[in-house]
Enzyme design. Sequence first.
Site, short mmCIF file in Angstrom:
data_model
loop_
_atom_site.label_atom_id
_atom_site.label_comp_id
_atom_site.label_asym_id
_atom_site.label_seq_id
_atom_site.Cartn_x
_atom_site.Cartn_y
_atom_site.Cartn_z
N ASP A 53 -36.93 69.21 -88.90
CA ASP A 53 -35.72 69.53 -88.13
C ASP A 53 -35.73 68.67 -86.86
O ASP A 53 -36.51 68.91 -85.94
CB ASP A 53 -35.74 71.02 -87.78
CG ASP A 53 -34.53 71.40 -86.93
OD1 ASP A 53 -33.66 70.53 -86.69
OD2 ASP A 53 -34.46 72.56 -86.50
N ARG A 445 -9.06 19.78 -83.95
CA ARG A 445 -9.06 18.41 -84.49
C ARG A 445 -7.64 18.03 -84.94
O ARG A 445 -7.46 17.40 -85.99
CB ARG A 445 -10.04 18.27 -85.64
CG ARG A 445 -10.58 16.84 -85.76
CD ARG A 445 -11.33 16.61 -87.06
NE ARG A 445 -11.98 15.31 -87.05
CZ ARG A 445 -12.19 14.57 -88.11
NH1 ARG A 445 -11.81 14.97 -89.30
NH2 ARG A 445 -12.78 13.42 -88.01
N LYS A 478 -16.52 14.26 -101.81
CA LYS A 478 -17.00 14.94 -100.61
C LYS A 478 -15.88 15.86 -100.15
O LYS A 478 -14.77 15.39 -99.83
CB LYS A 478 -17.34 13.91 -99.53
CG LYS A 478 -17.80 14.52 -98.21
CD LYS A 478 -18.29 13.42 -97.29
CE LYS A 478 -18.58 13.90 -95.90
NZ LYS A 478 -18.90 12.77 -95.00
N TRP A 479 -16.14 17.16 -100.13
CA TRP A 479 -15.12 18.18 -99.82
C TRP A 479 -15.36 18.68 -98.41
O TRP A 479 -16.27 19.44 -98.15
CB TRP A 479 -15.24 19.33 -100.82
CG TRP A 479 -14.23 20.42 -100.67
CD1 TRP A 479 -14.05 21.24 -99.60
CD2 TRP A 479 -13.28 20.84 -101.66
NE1 TRP A 479 -13.04 22.14 -99.84
CE2 TRP A 479 -12.55 21.92 -101.10
CE3 TRP A 479 -12.96 20.40 -102.95
CZ2 TRP A 479 -11.55 22.58 -101.81
CZ3 TRP A 479 -11.96 21.07 -103.64
CH2 TRP A 479 -11.26 22.13 -103.07
N ASP A 480 -14.52 18.24 -97.49
CA ASP A 480 -14.74 18.51 -96.07
C ASP A 480 -13.89 19.69 -95.60
O ASP A 480 -12.92 20.10 -96.27
CB ASP A 480 -14.39 17.24 -95.28
CG ASP A 480 -15.18 17.11 -93.99
OD1 ASP A 480 -15.78 18.10 -93.55
OD2 ASP A 480 -15.17 16.00 -93.41
N MET A 481 -14.20 20.21 -94.43
CA MET A 481 -13.44 21.33 -93.83
C MET A 481 -13.77 21.30 -92.34
O MET A 481 -14.85 21.71 -91.94
CB MET A 481 -13.92 22.62 -94.48
CG MET A 481 -13.07 23.83 -94.22
SD MET A 481 -13.71 24.81 -92.85
CE MET A 481 -12.80 26.30 -93.06
N ASN A 482 -12.82 20.80 -91.55
CA ASN A 482 -13.17 20.41 -90.18
C ASN A 482 -12.64 21.30 -89.07
O ASN A 482 -12.51 20.83 -87.93
CB ASN A 482 -12.72 18.98 -89.94
CG ASN A 482 -13.70 18.01 -90.58
OD1 ASN A 482 -14.89 18.08 -90.33
ND2 ASN A 482 -13.20 17.13 -91.43
N CYS A 528 -18.94 19.98 -97.34
CA CYS A 528 -19.15 19.54 -95.97
C CYS A 528 -18.21 20.38 -95.13
O CYS A 528 -17.11 20.71 -95.56
CB CYS A 528 -18.78 18.05 -95.91
SG CYS A 528 -18.72 17.38 -94.25
N ASP A 550 -23.40 16.62 -89.24
CA ASP A 550 -22.82 15.37 -88.74
C ASP A 550 -23.80 14.66 -87.83
O ASP A 550 -23.56 13.51 -87.46
CB ASP A 550 -21.53 15.66 -87.96
CG ASP A 550 -20.33 15.72 -88.89
OD1 ASP A 550 -20.48 15.40 -90.08
OD2 ASP A 550 -19.25 16.10 -88.42
#
Length: 731
Positions: A53, A445, A478-482, A528, A550
Amino acid sequence: MGIQYNSETKTFHLKAKDTSYVLGILREGYLVHYYWGKGIGEYRHSNFLQFVDRGFSGNPYQQRDDRTFSLDTLPQEYPQYGNSDFRKPAYQVQLENGSTVSDLRYVSHAIFQGKTPLEGLPATYVEEVEEAETLEITMEDSLIGLKVILSYTIFEQFNAITRSVRFVNEGLHSVKLLSALSLSVDFRDADFDFLHLHGAHVKERHIERKPLRHGIQSVESTRGGSSHQHNPFIALPRKGTAEESGEVYGFNFVYSGNFLAQAEVDQFSNTRVTMGINPFDFSWKLDVGESFQAPEVVMVYSSEGLGDMSRTYHELYRTRLVRGAYRDRERPILVNNWEATYFNFNEEKILEIAKAGSELGIELFVLDDGWFGKRDDDRSSLGDWFVDHKKLPNGLGSLASNVKEMELEFGLWFEPEMISVDSDLYREHPDWCLHVPGRSRSESRNQLVLDFSREDVCVEITKRVCDILASAPISYVKWDMNRHLTEIGSSLLPADRQRETAHRYMLGLYKVMENITSSFPDVLFESCSGGGGRFDPGILYYMPQTWTSDNTDAVSRLKIQYGTSLVYPIVSMGAHVSAVPNHQVHRSTSMEMRGDVAMSGNLGYELDLTKLSNEEKEIVKQQVANYKEIRRLIQFGDFYRLKSPFEGNETAWLFTNKDKTEVMVYYFRVLAEPAAPFAFLKLNGIDVNKQYQVIGTNNVYGGDELVYAGLSIPLELHGDFQSHTWHLKEI
Ligand code: DGJ
């Protein structure tokens, strides 16, 4: 391996390779946690739960006559909110009447061989059903007909357990999930450190370890991507746990969006770990008959230190998370034009770099940002995935064919999730980006984020990317995303579903990735996100490698790659030699050191090869030739960390094949030190019973000597930024 259920004690014993995980059903159907750790033959409750308890720990209604029974003091498997547990719950649900209390009890369970895929989500998998066994426990909140299915999979070959959760509304009314975490584990002590990977753009995955204290320690992302800032990984090492000794519990979320990972140490020094989609700005409406699948968490236990934990993650991810033609294939050495030209290139320049690469033995040329629309800088054209004929007058097909004639494969950069305000796509569809009516749209960006929660947007972008891939002999993407997500709202969702946008975005993204990668099964995809901003297992399921950072400076990379290796396989890490002074930190290091750091991952070059001196060309040629010799070992071998860049001036690691007949050792010293101690390396990970020759010398040493006494670092390493390698083979 196996999952046993003892119907007398109502206990489930999950036995992964050398690990036991034990849970059970308590009176009234509460699900409790008994044990997780080193494998146990038979679990008979020696560490039985104790009922006391405790003041201010209330008793759920049916147990109100027993003041020793409180959810607040019990180690639980999937804790709820509102009925005597005051710690953080694993989920929370809101009913139509506005209340947020819930009450889950055991209903049934099923045990089966194999592992079921999670619809629309990335997850580990099996190739043969014998490789794994799964336990599904169905819990129910009977007042509202909400079923919650907890899924646990154990693997025969790995000290890993995966967990996920599915919610099904079998009631008569809609409910809203305010939180739906994928996992909760209650440990009955707090004798741990809290280890996580924090960072920033150009400074990803730095290891931080601190004592676990009372209260909550957490890491999270609210950025719409798993993020540079915090990786969806935490570990709880025991206080003394080191690289090759001691217990550690690892948790990694197979998801690429907002997450929460936290450890809560309560008043009685129990520790609750929870992990899942970040409840912040999340909710999910479940109409009658609908279900919601929470993503997977991979839990790894090791009694042999952080190194062993990492090797479990590496092997599991390399073989049973990553998919496709490249899973088991050696990865090509590439040259990428980004740091060589940025946006300022034309066909002639690209062909010159490719030619120089081909002469050096490089195998793949990657054309980075700037080949489409009118993209001469980062202010325009994202979304307009049509070749810029001003820069490339003969088109991509001709360029790619010319590159191929030089015996290089051809690769191309995309940033499919983004849209520039200055683009034809935006002019046509200004509502296709994430936005909130009446509010201005924050740029980052100079770009906005497409609303991938919308089917029409996903379909159009998939088509545009596929059209380009079909138009030319392209072997790599190359698959980027900034940028990260702001003004997270979708014009197609009703008001009460707006907080679903971020997760719907992820579901849309995963679908797009699945469709594109499966339509081009022979293309190698590298993800990326401004470098390593989405280095997570969710993305690795679709794309077998990730651009690690980077930041290509060899010294910075020591920490970044070392930290990344805590969880992610070496073969998944893109690592490039770039020009000096380095473009991110302006440091000059030798070509040798840059090569040794990059060769400790997936080797590539990212500089203008046409500008190298003859001497530099010779070094690069040699590096490329060496890497081809050892890349199987690097990319698919076992990785041992020997010296940490987070603890001093030196870094070292080694790679060995499974039968330990071949070993590559890398040593790096950042700064020259006056009156430095004599340095040597103990080669943990090699076979103490084998004899090894140091290739290029007549020196032969026993593995025992190399592990116990170590190998002296040559005195000839003069000055700053030095590296040295040893290649050992069994004789
Ligand atoms: C960020 C990436 O990390 C870089 O390698 C490069 O592809 C640029 N984006 C291009 O915009």
